[in-house]
Design a protein around this motif. Structure first.
Motif, PDB file in Angstrom:
ATOM      1  N   GLY A 142      -1.896  -4.982 -10.476  1.00  0.00           N
ATOM      2  CA  GLY A 142      -1.823  -6.082 -11.364  1.00  0.00           C
ATOM      3  C   GLY A 142      -2.788  -7.086 -11.693  1.00  0.00           C
ATOM      4  O   GLY A 142      -3.179  -7.545 -12.591  1.00  0.00           O
ATOM      5  N   GLY A 143      -3.250  -7.376 -10.149  1.00  0.00           N
ATOM      6  CA  GLY A 143      -4.500  -8.366 -10.193  1.00  0.00           C
ATOM      7  C   GLY A 143      -5.796  -7.705 -10.002  1.00  0.00           C
ATOM      8  O   GLY A 143      -5.996  -6.486  -9.901  1.00  0.00           O
ATOM      9  N   ILE A 144      -6.837  -8.481  -9.708  1.00  0.00           N
ATOM     10  CA  ILE A 144      -8.142  -7.948  -9.418  1.00  0.00           C
ATOM     11  C   ILE A 144      -8.386  -8.317  -7.957  1.00  0.00           C
ATOM     12  O   ILE A 144      -8.541  -9.485  -8.005  1.00  0.00           O
ATOM     13  CB  ILE A 144      -9.174  -8.304 -10.218  1.00  0.00           C
ATOM     14  N   GLU A 177      -7.455  -1.945 -12.083  1.00  0.00           N
ATOM     15  CA  GLU A 177      -7.306  -3.561 -11.586  1.00  0.00           C
ATOM     16  C   GLU A 177      -7.040  -4.317 -12.994  1.00  0.00           C
ATOM     17  O   GLU A 177      -7.359  -4.390 -14.157  1.00  0.00           O
ATOM     18  CB  GLU A 177      -8.424  -4.012 -10.977  1.00  0.00           C
ATOM     19  N   GLY A 178      -6.244  -5.536 -12.747  1.00  0.00           N
ATOM     20  CA  GLY A 178      -6.023  -6.338 -13.646  1.00  0.00           C
ATOM     21  C   GLY A 178      -5.002  -5.908 -14.925  1.00  0.00           C
ATOM     22  O   GLY A 178      -4.906  -6.688 -15.931  1.00  0.00           O
ATOM     23  N   ALA A 180      -2.139  -6.508 -15.173  1.00  0.00           N
ATOM     24  CA  ALA A 180      -0.876  -7.476 -15.398  1.00  0.00           C
ATOM     25  C   ALA A 180      -1.486  -8.673 -16.341  1.00  0.00           C
ATOM     26  O   ALA A 180      -0.585  -9.446 -16.607  1.00  0.00           O
ATOM     27  CB  ALA A 180      -0.414  -8.068 -14.353  1.00  0.00           C
ATOM     28  N   TYR A 181      -2.807  -8.528 -16.829  1.00  0.00           N
ATOM     29  CA  TYR A 181      -3.349  -9.722 -17.571  1.00  0.00           C
ATOM     30  C   TYR A 181      -3.463  -9.426 -18.967  1.00  0.00           C
ATOM     31  O   TYR A 181      -4.136 -10.021 -19.860  1.00  0.00           O
ATOM     32  CB  TYR A 181      -4.720  -9.706 -17.061  1.00  0.00           C
ATOM     33  N   GLY A 182      -2.370  -8.702 -19.667  1.00  0.00           N
ATOM     34  CA  GLY A 182      -2.118  -8.658 -20.964  1.00  0.00           C
ATOM     35  C   GLY A 182      -2.616  -6.972 -21.229  1.00  0.00           C
ATOM     36  O   GLY A 182      -3.338  -6.219 -20.552  1.00  0.00           O
ATOM     37  N   GLU A 184      -4.722  -5.652 -23.660  1.00  0.00           N
ATOM     38  CA  GLU A 184      -5.902  -5.568 -23.750  1.00  0.00           C
ATOM     39  C   GLU A 184      -6.701  -5.270 -22.495  1.00  0.00           C
ATOM     40  O   GLU A 184      -7.308  -4.411 -22.121  1.00  0.00           O
ATOM     41  CB  GLU A 184      -6.752  -6.917 -24.380  1.00  0.00           C
ATOM     42  N   ALA A 185      -6.506  -6.221 -21.218  1.00  0.00           N
ATOM     43  CA  ALA A 185      -6.901  -6.081 -20.043  1.00  0.00           C
ATOM     44  C   ALA A 185      -6.364  -4.729 -19.236  1.00  0.00           C
ATOM     45  O   ALA A 185      -7.259  -3.821 -18.661  1.00  0.00           O
ATOM     46  CB  ALA A 185      -6.416  -7.235 -19.144  1.00  0.00           C
ATOM     47  N   ALA A 186      -5.120  -4.423 -19.629  1.00  0.00           N
ATOM     48  CA  ALA A 186      -4.709  -2.923 -19.061  1.00  0.00           C
ATOM     49  C   ALA A 186      -5.520  -1.942 -19.777  1.00  0.00           C
ATOM     50  O   ALA A 186      -5.858  -0.897 -19.225  1.00  0.00           O
ATOM     51  CB  ALA A 186      -3.270  -2.945 -19.290  1.00  0.00           C
TER      52      ALA A 186
END
Length: 204
Positions: A142-144, A177-178, A180-182, A184-186
């Motif tokens: 979810g994170g980087i 990675e990332g 969980a950041y929305g 667009e990020a997914a």
């Protein structure tokens, strides 16, 4: 004919991004090497038992001296080791859970890291026996954790060390990675991982 071992270590079933990318990678590798076989070990659907006293006792006993329970514990482990020994390429996937890999993938590691089968102790220290194999790691988070937060990543470094210990040194990683950041990020993370899978398969 080459053989690919896919070890699915995610607990998210059909929703798993690490599994999605790992399956894509396996498909791309098969296209690169037509006729290659795939052994698919889905640890979420069929988890290996965590090692216990029967396993720990059995590895120190001759087969004839093992109890039925000890023999069963070793048989489970032997089957996982045999799959690993037979594979030319290994693909390991996992979600990033509490800064590490899933417990079901850790259990697989505990079963296949076996003295006398995948490594030997020598007077100069342990020596891995699985030389010449290629491994790919697919890890979703979810994170980087590949940048400033790398100190919190106990997943990729751990898997690399374990594989090195049993003799596998040719290792590539795909990170998703990332997520969980929305949305667009997914989407961006998934796209980058898909491109990386294609790139690695072409270079195989």
């Amino acid at each position: 004919m080459s053989s690919i071992l896919l070890v699915r270590g995610s607990t998210r079933g059909d929703d798993s991004l690490s599994t999605k990318i790992a399956l894509q990678l396996v498909d791309e590798l098969q296209k690169k090497a037509p006729g290659s076989t795939v052994v698919d070990r889905d640890l979420s659907a069929n988890p290996l038992p965590h090692i216990g006293s029967d396993f720990s006792s059995a590895i120190r006993l001759a087969p004839a001296d093992r109890t039925p329970a000890q023999a069963e514990a070793i048989a489970v482990s032997d089957a996982a080791v045999d799959e690993l020994l037979a594979a030319d390429t290994i693909v390991l996937s996992s979600g990033f859970i509490n800064f590490g890999i899933s417990s079901i993938l850790k259990s697989w590691v505990d079963h296949v890291a076996r003295a006398g089968r995948t490594f030997n102790y020598t007077e100069n220290g342990p020596v891995g026996l699985l030389k010449g194999k290629k491994a790919y790691l697919v890890i979703a988070s979810g994170g980087i954790y590949s940048g400033d937060a790398a100190a919190l990543d106990f997943a990729e470094p751990y898997l690399r060390r374990v594989l090195n210990f049993i003799g596998i040194t040719d290792i590539e990683a795909i990170r998703i990675e990332g997520v969980a950041y929305g949305p667009e990020a997914a989407e961006k993370a998934i796209g980058a991982a898909q491109a990386r899978a294609q790139e690695l398969a072409k270079a195989a």
